[in-house]
Design a protein around this motif. Structure first.
Motif, PDB file in Angstrom:
ATOM      1  N   ARG A 144       0.864  -1.183   0.000  1.00  0.00           N
ATOM      2  CA  ARG A 144       0.000   0.000   0.000  1.00  0.00           C
ATOM      3  C   ARG A 144       0.899   1.230   0.000  1.00  0.00           C
ATOM      4  NH1 ARG A 144      -5.646   1.093  -0.303  1.00  0.00           N
ATOM      5  NH2 ARG A 144      -5.948  -0.907   0.747  1.00  0.00           N
ATOM      6  N   LYS A 145       0.505   2.241  -0.737  1.00  0.00           N
ATOM      7  CA  LYS A 145       1.327   3.453  -0.823  1.00  0.00           C
ATOM      8  C   LYS A 145       0.428   4.670  -0.826  1.00  0.00           C
ATOM      9  CE  LYS A 145       3.473   4.307  -4.724  1.00  0.00           C
ATOM     10  NZ  LYS A 145       4.455   4.277  -5.846  1.00  0.00           N
ATOM     11  N   ALA A 146       0.902   5.742  -0.200  1.00  0.00           N
ATOM     12  CA  ALA A 146       0.151   7.001  -0.188  1.00  0.00           C
ATOM     13  C   ALA A 146       1.147   8.148  -0.117  1.00  0.00           C
ATOM     14  CB  ALA A 146      -0.803   7.054   0.992  1.00  0.00           C
ATOM     15  N   GLY A 147       0.749   9.273  -0.667  1.00  0.00           N
ATOM     16  CA  GLY A 147       1.625  10.440  -0.658  1.00  0.00           C
ATOM     17  C   GLY A 147       0.834  11.720  -0.459  1.00  0.00           C
ATOM     18  N   VAL A 148       1.530  12.722   0.066  1.00  0.00           N
ATOM     19  CA  VAL A 148       0.941  14.045   0.249  1.00  0.00           C
ATOM     20  C   VAL A 148       1.994  15.091  -0.082  1.00  0.00           C
ATOM     21  CG1 VAL A 148      -0.695  13.325   2.027  1.00  0.00           C
ATOM     22  CG2 VAL A 148       1.584  14.111   2.694  1.00  0.00           C
ATOM     23  N   PRO A 149       1.572  16.274  -0.532  1.00  0.00           N
ATOM     24  CA  PRO A 149       2.543  17.349  -0.759  1.00  0.00           C
ATOM     25  C   PRO A 149       3.179  17.788   0.558  1.00  0.00           C
ATOM     26  CG  PRO A 149       0.451  17.811  -1.850  1.00  0.00           C
ATOM     27  CD  PRO A 149       0.206  16.659  -0.932  1.00  0.00           C
ATOM     28  N   VAL A 150       4.422  18.213   0.491  1.00  0.00           N
ATOM     29  CA  VAL A 150       5.104  18.726   1.675  1.00  0.00           C
ATOM     30  C   VAL A 150       4.528  20.096   2.029  1.00  0.00           C
ATOM     31  CG1 VAL A 150       7.301  19.584   2.576  1.00  0.00           C
ATOM     32  CG2 VAL A 150       7.242  17.469   1.242  1.00  0.00           C
ATOM     33  N   ASP A 151       4.152  20.241   3.275  1.00  0.00           N
ATOM     34  CA  ASP A 151       3.702  21.538   3.777  1.00  0.00           C
ATOM     35  C   ASP A 151       4.936  22.269   4.306  1.00  0.00           C
ATOM     36  OD1 ASP A 151       2.669  23.737   5.057  1.00  0.00           O
ATOM     37  OD2 ASP A 151       1.117  22.649   6.165  1.00  0.00           O
ATOM     38  N   LYS A 152       5.462  23.184   3.516  1.00  0.00           N
ATOM     39  CA  LYS A 152       6.727  23.825   3.866  1.00  0.00           C
ATOM     40  C   LYS A 152       6.593  24.855   4.983  1.00  0.00           C
ATOM     41  CE  LYS A 152       8.863  22.909  -0.588  1.00  0.00           C
ATOM     42  NZ  LYS A 152       9.608  23.438  -1.754  1.00  0.00           N
ATOM     43  N   SER A 153       5.357  25.065   5.447  1.00  0.00           N
ATOM     44  CA  SER A 153       5.173  25.976   6.578  1.00  0.00           C
ATOM     45  C   SER A 153       5.397  25.260   7.916  1.00  0.00           C
ATOM     46  CB  SER A 153       3.759  26.576   6.563  1.00  0.00           C
ATOM     47  OG  SER A 153       2.782  25.579   6.846  1.00  0.00           O
ATOM     48  N   LEU A 154       5.463  23.927   7.891  1.00  0.00           N
ATOM     49  CA  LEU A 154       5.631  23.160   9.118  1.00  0.00           C
ATOM     50  C   LEU A 154       7.080  23.194   9.595  1.00  0.00           C
ATOM     51  CD1 LEU A 154       3.547  19.958   8.287  1.00  0.00           C
ATOM     52  CD2 LEU A 154       2.849  21.868   9.734  1.00  0.00           C
ATOM     53  N   ASP A 155       7.249  23.186  10.911  1.00  0.00           N
ATOM     54  CA  ASP A 155       8.587  23.028  11.454  1.00  0.00           C
ATOM     55  C   ASP A 155       8.899  21.538  11.545  1.00  0.00           C
ATOM     56  OD1 ASP A 155       7.088  22.094  13.572  1.00  0.00           O
ATOM     57  OD2 ASP A 155       7.645  23.713  14.947  1.00  0.00           O
ATOM     58  N   GLY A 156      10.066  21.189  12.086  1.00  0.00           N
ATOM     59  CA  GLY A 156      10.458  19.791  12.148  1.00  0.00           C
ATOM     60  C   GLY A 156       9.473  18.930  12.894  1.00  0.00           C
ATOM     61  N   ALA A 157       8.975  19.411  14.034  1.00  0.00           N
ATOM     62  CA  ALA A 157       8.021  18.636  14.829  1.00  0.00           C
ATOM     63  C   ALA A 157       6.711  18.418  14.066  1.00  0.00           C
ATOM     64  CB  ALA A 157       7.752  19.342  16.154  1.00  0.00           C
ATOM     65  N   GLY A 158       6.237  19.462  13.404  1.00  0.00           N
ATOM     66  CA  GLY A 158       5.003  19.345  12.639  1.00  0.00           C
ATOM     67  C   GLY A 158       5.139  18.384  11.481  1.00  0.00           C
ATOM     68  N   LEU A 159       6.287  18.427  10.821  1.00  0.00           N
ATOM     69  CA  LEU A 159       6.502  17.529   9.690  1.00  0.00           C
ATOM     70  C   LEU A 159       6.598  16.084  10.165  1.00  0.00           C
ATOM     71  CD1 LEU A 159       6.729  17.630   6.669  1.00  0.00           C
ATOM     72  CD2 LEU A 159       9.191  17.923   6.874  1.00  0.00           C
ATOM     73  N   CYS A 160       7.206  15.864  11.326  1.00  0.00           N
ATOM     74  CA  CYS A 160       7.285  14.505  11.869  1.00  0.00           C
ATOM     75  C   CYS A 160       5.900  13.972  12.214  1.00  0.00           C
ATOM     76  CB  CYS A 160       8.201  14.479  13.084  1.00  0.00           C
ATOM     77  SG  CYS A 160       9.955  14.578  12.666  1.00  0.00           S
ATOM     78  N   ARG A 161       5.041  14.832  12.732  1.00  0.00           N
ATOM     79  CA  ARG A 161       3.662  14.398  13.014  1.00  0.00           C
ATOM     80  C   ARG A 161       2.964  13.988  11.728  1.00  0.00           C
ATOM     81  NH1 ARG A 161       3.942  18.577  16.965  1.00  0.00           N
ATOM     82  NH2 ARG A 161       3.110  20.125  15.503  1.00  0.00           N
ATOM     83  N   GLN A 162       3.254  14.716  10.656  1.00  0.00           N
ATOM     84  CA  GLN A 162       2.662  14.363   9.367  1.00  0.00           C
ATOM     85  C   GLN A 162       3.193  13.015   8.877  1.00  0.00           C
ATOM     86  OE1 GLN A 162       3.453  17.010   5.979  1.00  0.00           O
ATOM     87  NE2 GLN A 162       1.284  16.872   5.440  1.00  0.00           N
ATOM     88  N   LEU A 163       4.466  12.741   9.109  1.00  0.00           N
ATOM     89  CA  LEU A 163       5.040  11.452   8.733  1.00  0.00           C
ATOM     90  C   LEU A 163       4.321  10.319   9.468  1.00  0.00           C
ATOM     91  CD1 LEU A 163       8.913  12.106   8.759  1.00  0.00           C
ATOM     92  CD2 LEU A 163       7.304  12.361   6.871  1.00  0.00           C
ATOM     93  N   VAL A 164       4.070  10.517  10.750  1.00  0.00           N
ATOM     94  CA  VAL A 164       3.382   9.498  11.542  1.00  0.00           C
ATOM     95  C   VAL A 164       1.969   9.283  11.008  1.00  0.00           C
ATOM     96  CG1 VAL A 164       2.458   8.932  13.813  1.00  0.00           C
ATOM     97  CG2 VAL A 164       4.747   9.921  13.611  1.00  0.00           C
ATOM     98  N   ARG A 165       1.244  10.364  10.749  1.00  0.00           N
ATOM     99  CA  ARG A 165      -0.132  10.230  10.249  1.00  0.00           C
ATOM    100  C   ARG A 165      -0.161   9.454   8.937  1.00  0.00           C
ATOM    101  NH1 ARG A 165      -0.663  15.687  12.034  1.00  0.00           N
ATOM    102  NH2 ARG A 165      -0.281  16.456   9.914  1.00  0.00           N
ATOM    103  N   LEU A 166       0.776   9.736   8.052  1.00  0.00           N
ATOM    104  CA  LEU A 166       0.814   9.065   6.756  1.00  0.00           C
ATOM    105  C   LEU A 166       1.139   7.582   6.924  1.00  0.00           C
ATOM    106  CD1 LEU A 166       0.504   9.817   3.745  1.00  0.00           C
ATOM    107  CD2 LEU A 166       2.978  10.141   3.660  1.00  0.00           C
TER     108      LEU A 166
END
Length: 316
Positions: A26-48
């Motif tokens: 199974r594979k899924a992708g989302v655009p990078v939200d460049k407004s996120l800081d490192g912590a926010g981007l890591c949360r997005q990684l977990v959600r995905l």
């Protein structure tokens, strides 16, 4: 037993649920939200990562490990992304931030190293050791598997073959040096060469192929022109192959891997315009003229990074 691999690109985040054989379930992708800081981007990684597990009906306790590949310098020992280009990672404790959201074994890798693992495990380099994967993109990424393990060097920043200096005092590179291999063998280099040649030949068919707009020149433009027999395009590709071959020759003479796989969009060009003449150039320039090293096209495309990231836990 399942794994999750995440390819962290400058534009998109792609996560894949991977089995032991290196198949993506199974594979899924989302655009990078460049407004996120490192912590926010890591949360997005977990959600995905959690999302693809649930969509496939795989319980989170069935995940052996999660791995992530980043376009930059990482330290898997400390779980820190040291630096990346065009992303908010600078000495960012990515493992810690990820595991605050999901307590699962988490591994870090450079994106080019992940591609090497992917091709070694399930792609064109399967069964080959040592195996080198060279990705021709904005720059030149490279990774090597030797003895069944990923080779990263003493301080985890080895195998940066794109920054071998092949032309002292040559084209400036973003790393601060001049004449790096990626300035002569990457897709970016080919685009620059194509534009320069077009400016010297206003009658080239290359102008028609890009609608008379230099900004629309792509890596494939020279190959399109060459297929139409355009002399300028053919000369561009000859020069490009020469530059690309120098770095490949160096890799063969120093490492003599069983295989070198070429990835990236450029690698999909017709064999007669790229791989076949490139093989001859590398053989001619190699110390061992029997050329035991195979030069092949990578097989997994953009999936190599996802597969390799997923299986980092068994390769580091």
């Amino acid at each position: 037993m399942y794994y999750v691999g995440i390819d962290v690109g400058g534009t998109n985040l792609v996560a894949g649920l991977v089995d032991r054989e290196g198949s993506i379930l199974r594979k899924a992708g989302v655009p990078v939200d460049k407004s996120l800081d490192g912590a926010g981007l890591c949360r997005q990684l977990v959600r995905l990562a959690v999302e693809i597990c649930r969509e496939e009906g795989v319980a989170l306790d069935q995940i052996q490990a999660v791995g992530a590949g980043f376009p930059g310098l990482v330290d898997n020992r400390t779980g820190v992304v040291v630096q990346t280009a065009n992303m908010p990672f600078r000495d960012t404790p990515v493992r810690q931030l990820f595991q605050q959201e999901w307590d699962v074994p988490f591994f870090l890798g450079n994106d080019a190293n992940c591609a090497a693992i992917g091709e070694y495990w399930a792609g064109a380099a399967k069964g080959c050791d040592p195996a080198v994967v060279v990705t021709l993109g904005t720059g030149i990424g490279s990774g090597m598997v030797a003895g069944g393990r990923l080779f990263t060097g003493y301080a985890n920043s080895g195998m940066e073959a794109g920054h071998m200096i092949i032309q002292p005092g040559g084209v400036p590179c973003g790393c601060g040096n001049h004449g790096c291999w990626e300035q002569y063998g990457s897709a970016t280099a080919l685009i620059r060469m194509t534009r320069q040649a077009m400016e010297q030949d206003r009658h080239s068919v290359l102008w028609e192929l890009c609608g008379g707009d230099l900004s629309k020149v792509q890596g494939r433009t020279a190959f399109q022109g060459a297929r139409q027999g355009d002399g300028t395009a053919l000369r561009v590709l000859e020069n490009y192959r020469q530059g690309l071959s120098i770095g490949l020759i160096d890799l063969v003479n120093i490492l003599q891997p069983q295989i070198i796989c070429l990835g990236g969009g450029i690698s999909n060009a017709d064999d007669d315009l790229l791989l076949t003449p490139l093989r001859e150039l590398v053989k001619k320039g190699s110390y061992d003229k029997s050329m035991p090293t195979r030069l092949e096209r990578a097989a997994l495309g953009n999936d190599a990074g996802v597969v390799g990231a997923a299986l980092l836990c068994d390769m580091i």
